[in-house]
Design a protein around this motif. Structure first.
Motif, short mmCIF file in Angstrom:
data_model
loop_
_atom_site.label_atom_id
_atom_site.label_comp_id
_atom_site.label_asym_id
_atom_site.label_seq_id
_atom_site.Cartn_x
_atom_site.Cartn_y
_atom_site.Cartn_z
N GLY A 230 0.83 -1.21 0.00
CA GLY A 230 0.00 0.00 0.00
C GLY A 230 0.86 1.25 0.00
N HIS A 231 0.22 2.44 0.08
CA HIS A 231 0.94 3.72 0.02
C HIS A 231 1.83 3.76 -1.22
CE1 HIS A 231 0.38 2.74 4.38
NE2 HIS A 231 -0.25 3.88 4.31
N PHE A 232 1.28 3.34 -2.36
CA PHE A 232 2.09 3.21 -3.57
C PHE A 232 2.44 4.56 -4.17
CE2 PHE A 232 -0.53 -0.71 -3.45
CZ PHE A 232 0.50 -1.62 -3.30
N LYS A 233 3.65 4.64 -4.72
CA LYS A 233 4.07 5.88 -5.40
C LYS A 233 3.73 5.80 -6.89
CE LYS A 233 7.75 7.19 -2.21
NZ LYS A 233 7.88 5.98 -1.37
N GLU A 234 3.26 4.66 -7.34
CA GLU A 234 2.88 4.51 -8.76
C GLU A 234 1.62 3.65 -8.80
OE1 GLU A 234 5.52 1.85 -11.03
OE2 GLU A 234 6.38 1.20 -9.13
N ASN A 235 1.02 3.55 -9.96
CA ASN A 235 -0.16 2.71 -10.11
C ASN A 235 0.21 1.25 -9.79
OD1 ASN A 235 -2.34 1.25 -11.00
ND2 ASN A 235 -2.65 2.49 -12.85
N PRO A 236 -0.48 0.63 -8.83
CA PRO A 236 -0.10 -0.74 -8.46
C PRO A 236 -0.15 -1.72 -9.64
CG PRO A 236 -2.13 -0.06 -7.34
CD PRO A 236 -1.56 1.15 -7.97
N PHE B 217 -1.99 -3.37 4.43
CA PHE B 217 -2.30 -1.93 4.36
C PHE B 217 -2.79 -1.47 3.00
CE2 PHE B 217 1.51 -2.67 7.11
CZ PHE B 217 0.81 -2.69 8.31
N VAL B 218 -2.94 -2.40 2.07
CA VAL B 218 -3.43 -2.07 0.72
C VAL B 218 -4.91 -1.63 0.83
CG1 VAL B 218 -4.08 -3.22 -1.44
CG2 VAL B 218 -1.81 -3.59 -0.47
N THR B 219 -5.26 -0.55 0.17
CA THR B 219 -6.66 -0.08 0.24
C THR B 219 -7.55 -0.90 -0.71
OG1 THR B 219 -6.42 1.50 -1.56
CG2 THR B 219 -5.86 2.29 0.66
N ARG B 220 -8.87 -0.66 -0.57
CA ARG B 220 -9.82 -1.39 -1.43
C ARG B 220 -9.55 -1.11 -2.91
NH1 ARG B 220 -13.44 -0.59 2.38
NH2 ARG B 220 -13.71 1.56 1.71
N GLU B 221 -9.32 0.16 -3.24
CA GLU B 221 -9.09 0.53 -4.65
C GLU B 221 -7.79 -0.09 -5.16
OE1 GLU B 221 -9.75 2.76 -2.18
OE2 GLU B 221 -11.87 2.94 -2.72
N GLU B 222 -6.75 -0.01 -4.33
CA GLU B 222 -5.46 -0.58 -4.73
C GLU B 222 -5.59 -2.10 -4.93
OE1 GLU B 222 -2.66 2.64 -2.27
OE2 GLU B 222 -3.22 0.73 -1.36
N PHE B 223 -6.32 -2.73 -4.02
CA PHE B 223 -6.48 -4.19 -4.10
C PHE B 223 -7.21 -4.57 -5.39
CE2 PHE B 223 -8.55 -8.27 -2.95
CZ PHE B 223 -7.41 -8.99 -2.64
N SER C 1 -7.22 -2.92 -8.18
CA SER C 1 -6.30 -2.72 -9.30
C SER C 1 -5.29 -3.87 -9.39
CB SER C 1 -5.59 -1.37 -9.11
OG SER C 1 -4.48 -1.28 -9.95
N ILE C 2 -4.76 -4.29 -8.23
CA ILE C 2 -3.80 -5.40 -8.20
C ILE C 2 -4.44 -6.68 -8.73
CG2 ILE C 2 -2.51 -6.95 -6.63
CD1 ILE C 2 -2.19 -4.41 -4.79
#
Ligand SMILES: [Zn+2]
Length: 482
Positions: free
Chosen positions: A162-168, A188-194, A196-197
């Motif tokens: 999480g807290h990514f500096k680029e698009n996951p 710690f990955v957020t719902r949106e980041e998850f 995308s992953i």
């Protein structure tokens, strides 16, 4: 899919094809023959011991298996007489880490040797937070070429925390190109980041294993189709009253919030008499496991973590006196002595939650097994601050599984045949975990039958890893502290 994506995919397929071809050439060019004769064979294809068997190894592969009276020993081969001994596949620890703590001048023995000496011939490395500390990939290459002795390593890339500096999405694509076997997702990955992953991973056919991210929860993990959960203890958060909309910039704040909320939730249960407490836990566990029944998701067991936490908090003297703990890095042991170990800090003033958590995790183990969850033998060994010793801890994990209703065969299967089938989902190869022709030459020779008593898996006469044989003398040299 964009043109860029399809070009990248074409490139990837070409590289994979070349890699498979090269792997085939490496196996074909290695013609050393080793023959195990008169072994009591535990092939792990089913719960059986076959007497008087011969196993012929060519290079890194099992060439043939059969009755010693029928298979001739080829000329110029190395012969290992296994009379009165049991030959089984090498074990896999399906959740470990290689981290800095083991690599400074304070390390007593390399974790690679600790694994091999304990019959662990495959390890799946769940990575670190940075590329800099990530040794697994470089070591795998050296082990494959024979420049280094160690288990087969199945690595993920740097953890997605999480807290990514680029698009996951870019991170998933990059790790796929770098030939990591899987992606590790952290809490710690957020719902949106998850999302995308997972959608990128599905597109690229990348296996994703990890924690149950706090914002996502189990239902989210199942809905997005994550392939595997990295610990049984991850289900703990499902019983908690976490506000899944919360977000913290700092990982430490996030962890403190999760632990505090969970302690608050469990506090009333701790006041109950033991019998009622157990009933309450069973009801919670049953309700949770019911949600997984339709499609059981593979889970790493890692119960030895709980065992070690309870020892550290309630019997620190015994913890320090455990013979294998002399292999822990001295800077870790110093931290433990002054009360700065990870769990000493996490459970400060909440020590009573540790045995409660252990009980809960054991009940989860039993319930997950009952719905036929693929359970993977694993320890989380190797992290800097936990006190779990590579190799030795896998035998502790086997013992814990058997104490909780596994037969010795089922426990050993979790670290052999079941483990290999899961790796097949990751990289297409069901390459270890049984003794059959064509499989990797990863073997464990034992003095007594581990199907009678799983503790017999500790009575090691020799280990073969990728076709290299380590006898008792070689193993005791590996374990010597210089
Ligand atoms: Zn881990």
């Amino acid at each position: 899919m964009s043109t860029g994506d399809s070009l990248r995919l074409t490139y990837l397929i070409a590289i994979c094809a070349l890699w498979v071809q090269m792997a085939g050439m490496a196996i074909a060019s290695d013609k050393r023959i080793t023959v195990f004769i008169h072994a009591s064979l535990i092939p792990m294809t089913s719960e059986t011991v076959i007497p008087d068997q011969t196993v012929v190894i060519e290079g890194k592969q099992i060439l043939s298996v059969g009755s010693s009276s029928q298979i001739n020993t080829p000329p110029n081969s190395t012969v290992i007489d296994c009379r009165n001994a049991f030959l089984m596949p090498g074990l896999a620890d399906m959740h470990i880490h290689f981290r800095q703590g083991w690599f400074d001048e304070k390390k007593p023995v390399s974790p690679l040797k600790l694994f091999l000496a304990n019959g662990v011939t495959t390890v799946r490395c769940f990575g670190t937070r940075s590329q800099r500390n990530h040794y697994a990939f470089a070591w795998r290459k050296k082990i494959e070429t024979g420049d280094l002795a160690g288990p087969n390593i199945i690595p993920c890339g740097p953890q997605l925390r999480g807290h990514f500096k680029e698009n996951p999405e870019n991170i998933v694509i990059r790790q796929k190109y770098q030939h990591y076997d899987f992606i590790k997702v952290y809490s710690f990955v957020t719902r949106e980041e998850f999302h995308s992953i997972m959608s990128t991973a599905k597109k690229l056919d990348v296996y994703v294993a990890g924690h149950i991210p706090f914002q996502v929860g189990l239902d989210g993990v199942m809905a997005e189709g994550m392939n595997e959960i990295a610990h049984i203890e991850e289900f703990l958060w499902e019983f908690s009253d976490l506000d899944r909309k919360r977000y913290f910039e700092n990982e430490g704040d996030w962890m403190t919030y999760a632990i505090q909320t969970t302690f608050n939730r469990f506090s009333p249960l701790l006041q109950l008499p033991p019998e009622e407490q157990e009933q309450e836990i069973e009801a919670m566990v049953t309700a949770l496991v019911d949600r997984l029944k339709a499609k059981p998701i593979p889970v790493c067991t890692t119960l030895v973590i709980d065992d070690v936490i309870v020892q550290k908090l309630f019997d620190p003297k015994r913890f320090l006196e455990k013979p294998e703990n002399r292999y822990l890095p001295s800077n870790y042991l110093e931290r433990f002595r002054i009360g700065r170990d990870k769990h000493q800090l996490q459970f400060k003033d909440g020590e009573v939650f540790a045995p409660f958590k252990y009980l809960l995790d054991k009940k989860l183990l039993v319930a997950l097994k009952a719905i036929n969850t693929p359970l993977l033998l694993s320890t989380d060994a190797g992290t800097d601050g936990m006190g779990i010793v590579p190799g030795f801890s896998l035998h502790d994990e086997l013992a814990i599984l058997v104490e909780n209703g596994f037969t010795p065969y089922e426990a050993l299967a979790a670290g052999t045949v079941v483990a290999s089938k899961i790796v097949q989902r990751m990289n297409g190869w069901d390459a270890f975990g049984t003794i059959e022709s064509g499989k990797c030459a990863d073997l464990l020779l034992l003095q007594e039958n581990p199907l009678d008593d799983v503790a017999n898996a500790r009575k090691i006469l020799g280990v073969m890893a990728a076709g290299r044989w380590y006898d008792r003398k070689a193993i005791s040299e590996m374990l010597a502290i210089k």
